[in-house]
Design an enzyme around this catalytic site. Structure first.
Site, PDB file in Angstrom:
ATOM      1  N   ASN A 212      -3.447  -7.769   0.760  1.00  0.00           N
ATOM      2  CA  ASN A 212      -2.505  -8.477   1.302  1.00  0.00           C
ATOM      3  C   ASN A 212      -2.095  -7.962   2.759  1.00  0.00           C
ATOM      4  O   ASN A 212      -2.616  -6.733   2.966  1.00  0.00           O
ATOM      5  CB  ASN A 212      -1.210  -8.983   0.495  1.00  0.00           C
ATOM      6  CG  ASN A 212      -0.660  -7.703   0.130  1.00  0.00           C
ATOM      7  OD1 ASN A 212      -0.074  -6.873   0.833  1.00  0.00           O
ATOM      8  ND2 ASN A 212      -0.543  -7.630  -1.046  1.00  0.00           N
ATOM      9  N   ASP A 280      -1.200  -9.789  -7.127  1.00  0.00           N
ATOM     10  CA  ASP A 280      -1.014 -10.350  -8.443  1.00  0.00           C
ATOM     11  C   ASP A 280      -2.227 -10.453  -9.405  1.00  0.00           C
ATOM     12  O   ASP A 280      -1.986 -10.554 -10.602  1.00  0.00           O
ATOM     13  CB  ASP A 280      -0.353 -12.113  -8.240  1.00  0.00           C
ATOM     14  CG  ASP A 280       1.204 -11.612  -7.510  1.00  0.00           C
ATOM     15  OD1 ASP A 280       1.694 -10.988  -8.124  1.00  0.00           O
ATOM     16  OD2 ASP A 280       1.335 -12.677  -6.697  1.00  0.00           O
ATOM     17  N   LYS A 290     -22.784  -3.997  -5.988  1.00  0.00           N
ATOM     18  CA  LYS A 290     -22.420  -4.894  -4.939  1.00  0.00           C
ATOM     19  C   LYS A 290     -23.144  -6.192  -5.210  1.00  0.00           C
ATOM     20  O   LYS A 290     -24.137  -6.360  -5.534  1.00  0.00           O
ATOM     21  CB  LYS A 290     -23.188  -4.253  -3.442  1.00  0.00           C
ATOM     22  CG  LYS A 290     -22.731  -5.090  -2.395  1.00  0.00           C
ATOM     23  CD  LYS A 290     -23.485  -4.715  -1.079  1.00  0.00           C
ATOM     24  CE  LYS A 290     -23.067  -5.781  -0.052  1.00  0.00           C
ATOM     25  NZ  LYS A 290     -24.171  -5.579   1.075  1.00  0.00           N
ATOM     26  N   PRO A 306      -0.503  -6.077 -13.953  1.00  0.00           N
ATOM     27  CA  PRO A 306       0.718  -6.027 -14.636  1.00  0.00           C
ATOM     28  C   PRO A 306       1.749  -6.410 -13.563  1.00  0.00           C
ATOM     29  O   PRO A 306       1.619  -5.808 -12.451  1.00  0.00           O
ATOM     30  CB  PRO A 306       0.548  -4.484 -15.133  1.00  0.00           C
ATOM     31  CG  PRO A 306      -0.605  -3.810 -14.272  1.00  0.00           C
ATOM     32  CD  PRO A 306      -1.404  -5.024 -14.037  1.00  0.00           C
ATOM     33  N   ASP A 307       2.852  -6.644 -14.162  1.00  0.00           N
ATOM     34  CA  ASP A 307       4.000  -6.768 -12.963  1.00  0.00           C
ATOM     35  C   ASP A 307       4.890  -5.282 -13.134  1.00  0.00           C
ATOM     36  O   ASP A 307       5.540  -5.127 -14.430  1.00  0.00           O
ATOM     37  CB  ASP A 307       5.024  -7.821 -13.223  1.00  0.00           C
ATOM     38  CG  ASP A 307       5.763  -8.008 -12.312  1.00  0.00           C
ATOM     39  OD1 ASP A 307       6.680  -7.304 -11.816  1.00  0.00           O
ATOM     40  OD2 ASP A 307       5.836  -9.408 -11.950  1.00  0.00           O
ATOM     41  N   ILE A 308       4.880  -4.600 -12.211  1.00  0.00           N
ATOM     42  CA  ILE A 308       5.363  -3.311 -12.321  1.00  0.00           C
ATOM     43  C   ILE A 308       6.959  -3.309 -12.445  1.00  0.00           C
ATOM     44  O   ILE A 308       7.525  -2.829 -13.302  1.00  0.00           O
ATOM     45  CB  ILE A 308       4.950  -2.409 -11.032  1.00  0.00           C
ATOM     46  CG1 ILE A 308       3.462  -2.098 -10.957  1.00  0.00           C
ATOM     47  CG2 ILE A 308       5.654  -1.043 -11.008  1.00  0.00           C
ATOM     48  CD1 ILE A 308       2.746  -1.549  -9.853  1.00  0.00           C
ATOM     49  N   PHE A 326      11.932  -6.596  -4.280  1.00  0.00           N
ATOM     50  CA  PHE A 326      11.767  -7.475  -3.148  1.00  0.00           C
ATOM     51  C   PHE A 326      11.322  -8.852  -3.537  1.00  0.00           C
ATOM     52  O   PHE A 326      10.636  -8.903  -4.610  1.00  0.00           O
ATOM     53  CB  PHE A 326      10.868  -6.698  -2.183  1.00  0.00           C
ATOM     54  CG  PHE A 326      11.512  -5.693  -1.603  1.00  0.00           C
ATOM     55  CD1 PHE A 326      11.725  -4.570  -1.639  1.00  0.00           C
ATOM     56  CD2 PHE A 326      11.681  -5.960  -0.100  1.00  0.00           C
ATOM     57  CE1 PHE A 326      12.447  -3.695  -1.030  1.00  0.00           C
ATOM     58  CE2 PHE A 326      12.136  -5.342   0.965  1.00  0.00           C
ATOM     59  CZ  PHE A 326      12.788  -4.083   0.418  1.00  0.00           C
ATOM     60  N   LYS A 340      13.700 -14.916  -9.366  1.00  0.00           N
ATOM     61  CA  LYS A 340      12.850 -13.741  -9.375  1.00  0.00           C
ATOM     62  C   LYS A 340      13.866 -12.663 -10.030  1.00  0.00           C
ATOM     63  O   LYS A 340      13.476 -11.903 -10.935  1.00  0.00           O
ATOM     64  CB  LYS A 340      12.411 -13.162  -8.168  1.00  0.00           C
ATOM     65  CG  LYS A 340      11.073 -12.937  -7.793  1.00  0.00           C
ATOM     66  CD  LYS A 340      10.297 -12.739  -6.772  1.00  0.00           C
ATOM     67  CE  LYS A 340       9.171 -13.706  -6.445  1.00  0.00           C
ATOM     68  NZ  LYS A 340       8.609 -13.773  -5.199  1.00  0.00           N
ATOM     69  N   LYS A 344      13.058 -11.253 -13.599  1.00  0.00           N
ATOM     70  CA  LYS A 344      12.319  -9.842 -13.839  1.00  0.00           C
ATOM     71  C   LYS A 344      13.094  -8.736 -14.100  1.00  0.00           C
ATOM     72  O   LYS A 344      13.302  -7.609 -14.420  1.00  0.00           O
ATOM     73  CB  LYS A 344      11.932  -9.538 -12.307  1.00  0.00           C
ATOM     74  CG  LYS A 344      10.651 -10.278 -11.749  1.00  0.00           C
ATOM     75  CD  LYS A 344       9.815  -9.628 -10.819  1.00  0.00           C
ATOM     76  CE  LYS A 344       8.662 -10.474 -10.037  1.00  0.00           C
ATOM     77  NZ  LYS A 344       7.509  -9.889  -9.794  1.00  0.00           N
TER      78      LYS A 344
HETATM   79  N1  CTP Z   1       5.828  -6.600  -8.155  1.00  0.00           N
HETATM   80  C1  CTP Z   1       5.381  -5.578  -8.904  1.00  0.00           C
HETATM   81  N2  CTP Z   1       4.191  -5.971  -9.511  1.00  0.00           N
HETATM   82  C2  CTP Z   1       3.390  -7.233  -9.641  1.00  0.00           C
HETATM   83  C3  CTP Z   1       3.863  -8.285  -8.606  1.00  0.00           C
HETATM   84  C4  CTP Z   1       5.056  -7.977  -7.873  1.00  0.00           C
HETATM   85  O1  CTP Z   1       6.038  -4.463  -8.909  1.00  0.00           O
HETATM   86  N3  CTP Z   1       2.346  -7.133 -10.013  1.00  0.00           N
HETATM   87  C5  CTP Z   1       7.179  -6.673  -7.677  1.00  0.00           C
HETATM   88  C6  CTP Z   1       7.045  -6.281  -5.942  1.00  0.00           C
HETATM   89  O2  CTP Z   1       7.072  -4.996  -5.682  1.00  0.00           O
HETATM   90  C7  CTP Z   1       8.375  -7.092  -5.487  1.00  0.00           C
HETATM   91  C8  CTP Z   1       8.696  -8.030  -6.628  1.00  0.00           C
HETATM   92  O3  CTP Z   1       7.921  -7.819  -7.753  1.00  0.00           O
HETATM   93  O4  CTP Z   1       9.457  -6.040  -5.667  1.00  0.00           O
HETATM   94  C9  CTP Z   1       8.456  -9.591  -6.068  1.00  0.00           C
HETATM   95  O5  CTP Z   1       7.200  -9.687  -5.831  1.00  0.00           O
HETATM   96  P1  CTP Z   1       6.765 -10.742  -4.967  1.00  0.00           P
HETATM   97  O6  CTP Z   1       5.268 -10.813  -4.374  1.00  0.00           O
HETATM   98  O7  CTP Z   1       7.635 -11.521  -4.000  1.00  0.00           O
HETATM   99  O8  CTP Z   1       6.740 -11.968  -6.127  1.00  0.00           O
HETATM  100  P2  CTP Z   1       5.581 -12.112  -7.604  1.00  0.00           P
HETATM  101  O9  CTP Z   1       6.231 -11.551  -8.621  1.00  0.00           O
HETATM  102  O10 CTP Z   1       4.310 -11.624  -6.927  1.00  0.00           O
HETATM  103  O11 CTP Z   1       5.677 -13.565  -7.651  1.00  0.00           O
HETATM  104  P3  CTP Z   1       5.088 -14.650  -6.548  1.00  0.00           P
HETATM  105  O12 CTP Z   1       3.852 -14.299  -5.942  1.00  0.00           O
HETATM  106  O13 CTP Z   1       4.677 -16.043  -7.539  1.00  0.00           O
HETATM  107  O14 CTP Z   1       6.207 -14.835  -5.491  1.00  0.00           O
END
Ligand code: CTP
Length: 403
Positions: A212, A280, A290, A306-308, A326, A340, A344
């Site tokens: 991204n 994500d 490749k 995983p969502d950290i 964030f 969020k 979270k």
């Molecule tokens: N984050 C994380 N791990 C992930 C995705 C997000 O730790 N796999 C954390 C980001 O560092 C940020 C927060 O979650 O602090 C929100 O990230 P954001 O990209 O705004 O949202 P998402 O959780 O990815 O949800 P969406 O894309 O549906 O808005």
């Protein structure tokens, strides 16, 4: 950081002198005392009366004024100051500082001083990029003069380029950092902080990846600000071109899974700030080879990462006392940020609008809203380092009460 600090502010002749009233106001709000010296050029843009009224101190102009010189005014002025700030610093003042010309009160004070000096240059882009100014700049830097800016943008002369005086918030942030460093420790001494920053790269095959637009500027600035306040900071970062912040331990990762693992290893900590734009999804079923171009474009199968933030925000033993996330949103900014924060389980969310045109990802400034249990605070647009400074100040307040 600026409480009871004595700032000698030299205002030289540039249109950016119109920002000086705001600068003085904000320095005084932070408890600093400000005494101004106005050059002849400066007085074309702002009056001594304005400076005196705003600073609450006499504004000095004249090297040979009897009243001022009866007490060796120029020597006293620089001896009493904790720091000298030249804002705006013109090409002329920079040149005089370089060669040691002392033909007015401002330059005499600069020559007679042994105090730290910070300059905020402001001038036309051609003057700034002229080899004479650039050589002077290098000389001043070797003498440990700190330089803030200049920024890029529309200049008062109608041209575009480098030469705009740094934003007031950046000048304040630099002064705060200066005093923080000179104190040697800080209000977050003994506090451990883990900060995530930058994007992640999720490989599709050995040569391609999904990522991204995150630059890592905001996360790195937060790591810097926390370290400046004395925290022991581990910065876990995806690939960025930002330099490693001074005084932090940097762990470089590529993927979300690696970031998750590195955060787990860096914790426990009292503070966790998740500023990274973690991808994500990663690509499922990679073969390690490749992908060759075929008749049909390949369909990528994605698996959720995983969502950290959510993982380390879970209530339980070892959870950081303060978890800051964030929210990068393109619509319903505040509502989505509040959702969020709840989903979270983190304590604060820093919400920013990342729609096309907001230039948050690539730019140096940010407009954020701090969402906490107490409500939503909308902050004005500031540089990313000023946003970081303000977040760090809030963390200091939190730490004073809770840690
Ligand atoms: N984050 C994380 N791990 C992930 C995705 C997000 O730790 N796999 C954390 C980001 O560092 C940020 C927060 O979650 O602090 C929100 O990230 P954001 O990209 O705004 O949202 P998402 O959780 O990815 O949800 P969406 O894309 O549906 O808005």
């Amino acid at each position: 950081m600026l409480e009871n600090k004595k700032i000698l502010l030299i205002v030289a002749g540039g249109i950016a002198a119109v920002k000086v009233p705001d600068l003085i106001r904000r320095l005084r709000e932070r408890g600093a005392s400000v005494t101004c010296i106005l050059t002849n050029g400066g007085s074309q843009f702002i009056t001594p009366l304005t400076l005196a009224s705003l600073s609450g101190n006499m504004a000095y102009q004249d090297l040979f004024s009897l009243t001022e010189e009866s007490e060796m005014g120029h020597i006293r002025l620089c001896r009493e100051a904790d720091i000298i700030l030249v804002a705006p610093a013109t090409a002329d003042v920079m040149a005089k500082m370089t060669v040691g010309i002392a033909d007015d009160l401002a330059t005499t004070v600069l020559l007679a001083s042994d105090k730290p000096v910070i300059i905020a240059p402001s001038m036309n882009v051609m003057m700034w990029t002229h080899p004479a100014t650039q050589t002077n700049l290098q000389t001043l830097k070797t003498r440990e003069v700190q330089v803030i800016g200049p920024g890029t943008g529309d200049l008062a002369c109608g041209e575009i380029g480098d030469g705009r005086m740094a934003e007031v918030s950046d000048i304040i942030a630099t002064l705060s950092r200066h005093f923080q460093k000179s104190r040697g420790d800080g209000p977050l001494k003994g506090c451990r902080a883990v900060v995530t920053s930058g994007p992640t790269h999720e490989p599709i095959d050995p040569v391609r990846y999904i990522t991204n637009r995150s630059s890592g500027k905001q996360g790195h600035a937060i790591a810097t600000a926390l370290a400046n306040f004395g925290a022991s900071v581990t910065l876990v970062t995806g690939p960025t071109s930002e330099p490693n912040p001074d005084g932090t331990k940097v762990v470089n990762v590529q993927t979300a899974a690696q970031m998750m693992k590195a955060c787990g290893e860096a914790l426990p900590a009292e503070i966790l700030v998740c500023a990274a734009a973690v991808a994500d999804w990663s690509v499922a079923g990679q073969t390690g080879q490749k992908i060759k171009k075929g008749v049909k474009a390949p369909a990528l199968k994605l698996a959720e990462n995983p969502d950290i933030l959510a993982t380390f925000s879970k209530p339980g033993p070892g959870r950081p006392t303060l978890v800051v996330g964030f929210a990068a949103e393109t619509e319903n900014l505040i509502t989505n940020a509040q959702l969020k924060r709840a989903s979270k389980n983190c304590d604060w969310i820093v919400a920013n609008d990342v729609s096309v045109g907001s230039s948050v990802f690539s730019g140096d400034s940010n407009t954020v809203h701090l969402v906490t249990a107490d409500g939503v605070e909308s902050w004005p647009t500031m540089s990313k380092s000023a946003v970081a400074e303000r977040i760090a100040e809030r963390i200091v307040k939190f730490a004073n009460k809770n840690l």
